[in-house]
Scaffold this motif. Structure first.
Motif, mmCIF file in Angstrom:
data_model
loop_
_atom_site.group_PDB
_atom_site.id
_atom_site.type_symbol
_atom_site.label_atom_id
_atom_site.label_comp_id
_atom_site.label_asym_id
_atom_site.label_seq_id
_atom_site.Cartn_x
_atom_site.Cartn_y
_atom_site.Cartn_z
ATOM 1 N N UNK A 47 -1.343 -35.617 -25.886
ATOM 2 C CA UNK A 47 -0.733 -37.061 -25.016
ATOM 3 C C UNK A 47 -0.580 -38.141 -24.190
ATOM 4 N N UNK A 48 -1.853 -38.634 -24.635
ATOM 5 C CA UNK A 48 -2.763 -39.444 -23.361
ATOM 6 C C UNK A 48 -1.918 -41.019 -23.950
ATOM 7 N N UNK A 268 -7.589 -37.581 -13.087
ATOM 8 C CA UNK A 268 -6.642 -38.221 -13.331
ATOM 9 C C UNK A 268 -6.430 -39.405 -14.617
ATOM 10 N N UNK A 269 -7.332 -39.015 -15.667
ATOM 11 C CA UNK A 269 -7.587 -40.480 -16.878
ATOM 12 C C UNK A 269 -7.108 -39.147 -18.025
ATOM 13 N N UNK A 270 -7.561 -38.346 -17.306
ATOM 14 C CA UNK A 270 -7.183 -37.644 -19.284
ATOM 15 C C UNK A 270 -6.065 -36.337 -18.880
ATOM 16 N N UNK A 274 -3.166 -40.657 -15.225
ATOM 17 C CA UNK A 274 -3.012 -41.508 -14.334
ATOM 18 C C UNK A 274 -4.063 -42.314 -15.072
ATOM 19 N N UNK A 275 -4.717 -42.771 -15.877
ATOM 20 C CA UNK A 275 -5.446 -43.427 -16.278
ATOM 21 C C UNK A 275 -5.046 -43.937 -17.866
ATOM 22 N N UNK A 276 -6.119 -45.070 -18.148
ATOM 23 C CA UNK A 276 -6.083 -45.100 -19.818
ATOM 24 C C UNK A 276 -7.067 -44.286 -20.100
ATOM 25 N N UNK A 277 -7.396 -43.187 -19.984
ATOM 26 C CA UNK A 277 -8.530 -42.497 -20.165
ATOM 27 C C UNK A 277 -9.077 -42.172 -19.451
ATOM 28 N N UNK A 278 -10.662 -41.655 -18.965
ATOM 29 C CA UNK A 278 -11.464 -41.138 -18.234
ATOM 30 C C UNK A 278 -12.811 -42.370 -18.724
ATOM 31 N N UNK A 279 -12.815 -43.408 -17.487
ATOM 32 C CA UNK A 279 -13.999 -44.012 -18.391
ATOM 33 C C UNK A 279 -15.587 -43.600 -17.523
ATOM 34 N N UNK A 305 -4.620 -48.852 -17.284
ATOM 35 C CA UNK A 305 -5.485 -49.519 -16.137
ATOM 36 C C UNK A 305 -6.416 -48.115 -16.050
ATOM 37 N N UNK A 306 -7.702 -48.308 -15.857
ATOM 38 C CA UNK A 306 -9.183 -47.647 -16.087
ATOM 39 C C UNK A 306 -10.094 -47.972 -14.673
#
Lengths: 382, 193
Positions: A47-48, A268-270, A274-279, A305-306
């Motif tokens: 669901x990302x 937060x990312x995955x 809340x981000x476009x993924x975990x960078x 944004x990430x």
């Protein structure tokens, strides 16, 4: 026809859907013979990816047989055994004319920031994918190619994305003879990138992951040295030590949006999106490459944004290179490498499942159960 | 004593090119960048793709198709999977019509619409011949056959996978709790009249 459909985060099923139809004169309908689950499918599954609609069929790695062609199709005929690149592209726009097939401007009304991709949400154009018995393939004269007689189906399906992307990622690194290349992620794309780095003359290839069987595959399939970040307190320091405190010449991010290794980024990312993924992998790449080095990114990230350490990239004078792979450009050279025995793509396949069991296949791949590295999907009657 | 990062020379590779060529199939086959198909990144060659058109025929039924406002037109070809519908469709169309891709609101609204879509489809599935079956759709049966303990040994992410049920079930549990509290409040008010 039977097709995988998305029902919500972490939930998919197989159900009856209407047969795809010719919607444009250069369309073809392909009967899918073999598909694969890609690591980037998991971003949809979790669901990302924005605008992933309930009822959508995933799948951008598939091969099959031409079932029907539109009125203007000249290069394919019914019955041809074809491989289809994951890019949907017109072949004629500003970008396609320059070989940037993955950035086609004529196939995705939903976004200008990404081209068209089969089965990859409406953000990538709203095309149903190939984890189904049949699939609509636009621009049949441009994208698909007849599979050479000598090529096995399992090698062909891996050329539609994973192998081509890994090989492309190594090229983005601009590797020179003797370079030290670090590959973050030992999934299929990372394994292929590591193996490809040798073709380009790397002097050392180091693969970082945490899954034991994937690290083992990196050693046996990709001839790489390996580091488990679970057993390493600080992976950046470890990579600096491995490179005489200079940093690697090239670091390849083959992880993308669902990187582990940093709990804050992961949650937060995955998990919370809340981000476009975990960078995390991208940040490790920026910090572990040497000053003036090159970071190659073909791990997939979402459009939001990430939290990327861009200041470090600036201050180190890095070259950041990235794109979705223009698959068909890679094929002629990859065909040569396979024929010469330099690459055997299907060596990384661990599971083959019927389409009807695809929900279990996704969970197994997502949770990395049973040594799962690459899963192929076989539709009924294929 | 010289130390690599503080002197001019590059560290010596552990193996020579000849040693690597002998050990690794295909080593150096693409050493020359001219042999690399992605180099240079852009190659202007309009005839290379097989396209016989300067601009493709336009797919029918483009009217009403949602599009990014960063596009001048609906592209000549587009996907037709899952047209917008319901409340999620209203939100999606608003996100496309109102905000460019450069705005966080565009993507966050689309993400919100995805969640609304799941709620709508779940409600719809109750009335359908094929209702949702989370136990099957989640593929958890593979936990029975996939060596769940051994597979997770030696990895840190199993701890993070514990979050997944909370991420998936949490919104539903919160929604159910909210509905229950709301219903209770309404009933109390009605009884108090």
């Amino acid at each position: 026809m039977r097709a995988m459909v998305y029902r919500g985060p972490y939930r998919i099923r197989v159900e009856e859907k209407p047969m795809p139809r010719i919607e444009h004169p250069n369309d073809a309908i392909i009967q899918v013979k073999l598909a694969a689950i890609c690591g980037s499918d998991l971003h949809l599954y979790h669901g990302m990816m924005p605008d992933t609609r309930v009822g959508h069929t995933f799948g951008h790695e598939f091969i099959g047989v031409v079932h029907e062609v539109g009125g203007s199709v000249q290069n394919l005929k019914v019955g041809d055994r074809v491989m289809v690149p994951f890019n949907v592209y017109c072949g004629s726009c500003y970008f396609c004319a320059r070989g940037l097939y993955s950035n086609c401007h004529n196939v995705n009304p939903n976004a200008t920031a990404v081209g068209g991709i089969y089965g990859y949400s409406h953000t990538c154009g709203g095309y149903d994918g190939g984890q189904a018995e049949f699939v609509r393939v636009p621009f049949a004269d441009v994208g698909p190619a007849v599979i050479p007689d000598w090529m096995e189906d399992e090698d062909a399906v891996l050329l539609t994305d994973a192998l081509a992307t890994g090989y492309f990622g190594a090229q983005l690194g601009d590797i020179r003879e003797g370079d030290t290349v670090v590959v973050l992620g030992a999934g299929p794309v990372g394994l292929y990138a590591a193996r490809s780095a040798w073709l380009m003359g790397a002097g050392r290839v180091i693969v970082v992951d945490q899954v034991p069987e994937r690290l083992e595959k990196a050693r046996t399939f990709a001839y790489a040295e390996t580091i488990s970040f679970r057993e390493t307190p600080d992976v950046v320091v470890r990579l600096k030590k491995e490179t005489d405190y200079l940093g690697a010449d090239v670091v390849i991010d083959a992880v993308g949006a669902e990187a582990d290794g940093n709990l804050t980024q992961l949650v937060t990312g995955t998990k919370l999106k809340m981000q476009g993924g975990s960078p995390t992998a991208l940040n490790w790449a920026i910090d572990s490459v040497r000053k003036g080095g090159t970071v190659s990114v073909m791990g997939a990230y979402g459009p939001i944004f990430s939290a990327v350490k861009f200041g470090d990239a600036l201050n180190k004078g890095l070259t950041l290179r990235m794109n979705q792979c223009p698959v068909k450009r890679q094929w002629p050279r990859l065909f040569e490498h396979i024929r010469n025995g330099y690459l055997k793509p299907s060596d990384i396949v661990t599971h083959r499942i019927p389409l009807e069991h695809i929900a279990e296949g996704y969970h197994m791949f997502s949770a990395k159960l049973d040594g799962c590295i690459k899963t192929l999907v076989v539709p009924e009657g294929a | 004593m010289s130390h690599t990062p503080y002197v001019a020379d590059k560290p010596q590779p552990r193996e020579t090119s000849d040693q690597l060529r002998a050990r690794i199939p295909g080593w150096g086959a693409d050493l020359d960048p001219a042999d690399r198909p992605a180099v240079p990144r852009e190659r202007y060659d309009p005839g290379a793709s097989g396209a016989r058109w300067a601009f493709p025929d336009r797919q029918e039924d483009a009217a009403g198709r949602e599009r990014s406002i960063e596009h001048a037109i609906v592209t000549p070809v587009f996907g037709t999977s899952c047209p917008t519908k319901g409340v999620s469709g209203v939100v999606r169309r608003y996100a496309y019509r109102r905000f460019s891709e450069g705005r966080a609101a565009h993507w966050l609204l689309l993400m919100a619409a995805d969640r609304v879509d799941v709620v709508e489809s779940t409600l719809g599935s109750v009335m359908s011949r094929h209702p949702n079956n989370p136990a099957v759709e989640s593929g958890l049966r593979s936990e029975l056959t996939g060596h769940p303990v051994a597979s997770r040994r030696g990895r840190s992410d199993w701890r993070h996978q514990v979050l997944d049920p909370a991420v998936v079930a949490g919104p539903w549990a919160a929604g159910a709790l909210g509905a229950a509290l709301g219903t209770r409040a309404v009933l109390r008010r009605l009884r108090g009249r």
